[in-house]
Structure formats: structure tokens, C-alpha cells
Scaffold this active site. Structure first.
Site, PDB file in Angstrom:
ATOM      1  CE  LYS A 120      -7.441  -0.647   1.570  1.00 19.50           C
ATOM      2  NZ  LYS A 120      -7.124  -1.711   2.530  1.00 19.50           N
TER       3      LYS A 120
ATOM      4  CB  SER B  75      -0.947   0.000   1.194  1.00 21.70           C
ATOM      5  OG  SER B  75      -0.205  -0.063   2.395  1.00 21.70           O
TER       6      SER B  75
ATOM      7  CG  HIS C   4      -4.107  -1.457  -1.335  1.00 24.55           C
ATOM      8  ND1 HIS C   4      -4.739  -0.236  -1.480  1.00 24.55           N
ATOM      9  CD2 HIS C   4      -3.744  -1.541  -0.039  1.00 24.55           C
ATOM     10  CE1 HIS C   4      -4.741   0.397  -0.313  1.00 24.55           C
ATOM     11  NE2 HIS C   4      -4.144  -0.373   0.574  1.00 24.55           N
TER      12      HIS C   4
HETATM   13  C1  LIG Z   1      -7.078  -2.152   3.866  1.00 22.83           C
HETATM   14  C2  LIG Z   1      -6.370  -3.410   4.096  1.00 22.83           C
HETATM   15  C3  LIG Z   1      -6.836  -4.351   5.007  1.00 22.83           C
HETATM   16  C4  LIG Z   1      -8.011  -4.096   5.904  1.00 22.83           C
HETATM   17  O1  LIG Z   1      -9.212  -4.232   5.241  1.00 22.83           O
HETATM   18  P1  LIG Z   1     -10.569  -3.992   6.049  1.00 22.83           P
HETATM   19  O2  LIG Z   1     -11.578  -4.783   5.322  1.00 22.83           O
HETATM   20  O3  LIG Z   1     -10.806  -2.530   6.040  1.00 22.83           O
HETATM   21  O4  LIG Z   1     -10.333  -4.515   7.432  1.00 22.83           O
HETATM   22  C5  LIG Z   1      -6.167  -5.548   5.111  1.00 22.83           C
HETATM   23  N1  LIG Z   1      -5.071  -5.800   4.362  1.00 22.83           N
HETATM   24  C6  LIG Z   1      -4.571  -4.909   3.487  1.00 22.83           C
HETATM   25  C7  LIG Z   1      -3.373  -5.242   2.670  1.00 22.83           C
HETATM   26  C8  LIG Z   1      -5.202  -3.676   3.327  1.00 22.83           C
HETATM   27  O5  LIG Z   1      -4.713  -2.790   2.481  1.00 22.83           O
END
Ligand SMILES: *Cc1c(COP(=O)(O)O)cnc(C)c1O
Length: 415
Positions: free
Chosen positions: A249, A190, A218
Site C-alpha cells: 500500500k 479500510s 492502511h
Molecule cells: C490490504 C490489506 C491486507 C493485504 O495485504 P497484501 O500485502 O496485499 O496481502 C491485509 N490486511 C489489511 C488490513 C489490508 O488492508
């Protein structure tokens, strides 16, 4: 112990030290839907401002898509607001299973299990899969939620240097005596937006008889020609054993996550994963909307293609303007500034220009790696991108960083 003056001042001191270290996080209020254009209010009383959003994970622009909102309304009408139960007691509707099947098909996996979030999918998965006699071999830059999931698992932990395949191979050699091994990585990282070398990882996994787990939060929905994710991009759809990902996301951005992969492992999660067993079911309205999202992105790659065009355009123009961009293929486009204060100052000036971005600095990224992480969306139009590029050029010029290399920026502003 009561909440005494002593206790109170303990926490006050902690909070003050967070402030003094420059790590205090101030939240801004969005007073509109999540979209390319948003209305933002700073808590300090500054007037509400219309800005272009370049810091959301709304990669496909589905957070406020009319068909997704309509599906949510329908879900609300048909299946109500809450289920008031965990899945295994009475919190599973037919639509939960329908969404799981659609996710399996989209991701090219055998089976899928919804979790309240991807954080919780990662918290539950490892403990269920592995025990003392097993090994976890994780990239050093995996997401915080994987770090937490690893902590809850009794298997032995090994790390390899970020995306360093020969170091991974060393760790695979070191752990040959373990009963089972699991390689653990993010699909797209990220902070840098770089993509895991899943083709090599899967080759090594085969050579050394290890399993592969990828957190594709992502990536799901837009990486790869059909948007299936990093495993598609790297040509290893059939070689990855487990994917965790989020609905929070690109896939509408509301909430929810999942474990997808080999059916036995998914079944083990259904039986034993604690965040699945002991936290409430994903709300019907979210499930109904997520089904619509998977339908939309399965039917057409238009949004994913537009995101790719936008990303290429933005990256190219930003480099031409003389900004120091981390190379890559993902819509995470880090503008490198190296100095924490510089990153914050530039983010503030961009905001004044109507461009909403956020500076990232230690400890979120390594020291002397401060940056502004921009994120491109399919909701952005060319004119939005141009406006951002123009603003970056104007402010970059003000700070005299255009065309400057890392060493030159550090020489001017320090690390
Ligand atoms: C955003 C993210 C998460 C968390 O996701 P949620 O559903 O908001 O808990 C987990 N792993 C990665 C790599 C992320 O970027």
C-alpha cells in the site's frame, strides 16, 4: 470426474448468480504507471481515458517515485530477478535482513520477518502463536485475511462489536481461564477509515493480561506524526506486541508483507509459519526498492505531511459542498450514498468527469451503507483535489443529494 457438461454448467450457474446479485466484479485496465493521473481502459471497448485516480492505496505517492524506481533498477542489477527459493533454503539475501531491520526500527519493534504478502503474514501468524487452550478476541470488522488466519488456528475465537471497548472488556472477562489471550484488530479500518482505539485496547490488555496484535496495512508510513502507524497515533508504540503490515500500500505498493514485534514471536514465525516456509521469497527488486522507501520516509515526513494537508483540505471542502462524509482522520474518505445503485451511478458519472472512484455496497459494506470510498494521496496536488470536489459537487447536484441527510437520501433512492 471429467470437466463434463454438468460440471461446466454448475460453474456457469454460479457465475450467473453472481451477476444477477449485482456482485460481478469487472476489472478495468490501467495503461500507465500507478499515479495521480492514470490512463484507464474499460473492457467494453470504451476509449482509453485520462483520469485522476482517487481509489488507489498509493497514500504516499511512492508507487512510481523516481528514487524508488531507481533503487529497484539497482536491486535488479545487483541481486538479479528471482531467488528461486524459499527463505530457509537459499532465498535470503543480506538485503532481506537489512529490510527487516529497517522495518523493526521504523515500527519501533524488536524484530521483523518478511512474508510474500500481509495476507500470508496473517494466514501464518495465529496458528504459530496460539493453541486450543488459548483465546483470540477479534474486532468484528477485521480484514478478510485475518478472518482466514483465524480459521487456521485452533485457539477459541471470540468477537467484540466494532471498536466497542466495553464489549471487548466483557470478552476479556469471559476468557480469564484461558492460558493466553490475543486481542486482534485492524489499525485503520479500510471501509470507514476509522482508527482503532489502541490506547484503550492496550490499557485493557494490561489490566487483563492479554497480548495485542494490530494489522496496520492502511496506516504504516503515514498515520502518526512520524508515520509509524496507529500505535504512534494512539501513543502506545511500546505497548503493542505484534504488528502485521503490507509493503503493497503506502510503502511503494508492489508486494510483500511482514510480522513485526516481540522477537520470540517473530522467531516462532521464522520456524513454523507455513506461508513463510512454503512460499517463495520476496523478490530482490522489491526488497531493494522497499529499503529505499523506508529510508525516504524515515528521513523526512514531507510526503506524510502533504498527505495530511491534502486529506484535511479534501474533507473540509467536501463537507462544505454538502456531501455526506464519514468523519475521521485517515486519508480514506467515504462519501456516503446509502443506496447501491446510486453509488454506482455516481461513480460512473464521476468517471465521465475524469474522476476515477469506485462504489462499495453490500456485502463489502453493510446493507444501506453504500458509498464511494475516496482515497487521498500525497501525489495529489491542490488542483487535483479541487477538480474532484468540483465533479462531486456537479454530480451531487444532478442527483439532488447535496446538503441532504441520510434519511433524506434514503427517502429519495431507497436503501
Ligand atoms: C490490504 C490489506 C491486507 C493485504 O495485504 P497484501 O500485502 O496485499 O496481502 C491485509 N490486511 C489489511 C488490513 C489490508 O488492508
Amino acid at each position: 470426474m471429467a470437466y463434463s457438461e454438468k460440471v461446466k454448467s454448475f460453474y456457469e450457474d454460479e457465475i450467473n448468480s453472481i451477476r444477477q446479485a449485482g456482485l460481478f466484479k469487472e476489472e478495468r485496465y490501467i495503461k500507465s504507471r500507478q499515479a495521480a493521473h492514470i490512463k484507464v481502459e474499460y473492457p467494453n471497448g470504451a476509449p482509453t481515458k485520462n483520469v485522476l485516480n482517487f481509489c488507489a492505496n498509493n497514500y504516499l505517492g511512492l508507487s512510481s517515485h523516481p528514487e524508488v524506481i531507481e533503487a529497484a533498477h539497482k536491486g535488479l542489477e545487483d541481486r538479479g530477478y528471482g531467488l528461486s527459493s524459499v527463505r530457509f533454503i537459499c532465498g535470503t539475501q543480506d538485503i532481506h535482513r537489512e529490510l527487516e531491520n529497517k522495518l523493526s526500527e521504523f515500527l519501533g519493534m524488536e524484530d521483523t520477518l518478511l512474508f510474500p504478502s500481509c495476507m500470508e503474514a496473517n494466514a501464518g501468524l495465529f496458528e504459530v502463536m496460539l493453541d486450543k487452550e488459548d483465546a483470540m478476541i477479534a474486532d468484528r470488522l477485521v480484514h478478510a485475511s485475518i478472518v482466514d488466519g483465524i480459521r487456521l488456528c485452533k485457539a477459541q475465537l471470540y468477537n467484540f462489536k466494532h471498536s466497542d471497548m466495553s464489549h471487548l472488556e466483557e470478552k476479556l472477562q469471559e476468557t480469564q481461564d484461558c492460558r493466553m489471550r490475543l486481542i486482534i484488530t485492524d489499525g485503520v479500518f479500510s471501509m470507514d477509515g476509522d482508527i482503532a482505539k489502541l490506547d484503550t485496547i492496550c490499557e485493557l490488555a494490561e489490566k487483563y493480561d492479554a497480548m495485542v496484535m494490530v494489522d496496520d496495512s492502511h496506516a504504516t508510513g503515514f498515520i502518526g506524526k512520524l508515520g509509524r502507524g496507529t500505535h504512534e497515533y494512539c501513543g502506545v508504540i511500546d505497548k503493542v506486541d505484534i504488528i502485521t503490515t503490507t509493503l503493497g500500500k503506502a510503502l511503494g505498493g508492489a508486494a510483500g508483507g511482514c510480522v513485526s514485534g516481540k522477537k520470540e514471536i517473530v522467531e516462532m514465525c521464522r520456524q513454523r509459519a507455513r506461508p513463510y516456509l512454503f512460499s517463495n521469497t520476496v523478490p530482490p527488486v522489491v526488497v531493494a526498492a522497499a529499503i529505499k522507501v523506508i529510508d525516504l520516509i524515515s528521513k523526512s515526513t514531507d510526503r506524510r505531511d502533504k498527505l495530511e494537508d491534502n486529506t484535511n483540505y479534501f474533507r473540509e471542502k467536501m463537507v462544505q459542498a454538502g456531501l455526506d462524509i464519514k468523519k475521521g482522520d485517515s486519508p480514506i474518505v467515504p462519501v456516503m450514498l446509502y443506496n447501491a445503485k446510486l453509488a454506482q451511478d455516481i461513480a460512473r458519472d464521476l468517471y465521465a468527469e475524469g474522476i476515477y472512484v469506485v462504489g462499495f455496497f453490500f456485502p463489502v459494506v453493510p446493507k444501506a451503507q453504500a458509498r464511494i470510498r475516496t482515497q487521498i494521496s500525497a501525489d495529489h496536488e491542490k488542483e487535483h483535489l479541487d477538480k474532484a470536489i468540483e465533479a462531486f459537487t456537479k454530480i451531487g447536484d444532478k442527483y439532488n443529494i447535496l446538503g441532504k441527510k441520510k434519511e433524506e437520501i434514503i427517502a429519495m433512492y431507497g436503501m
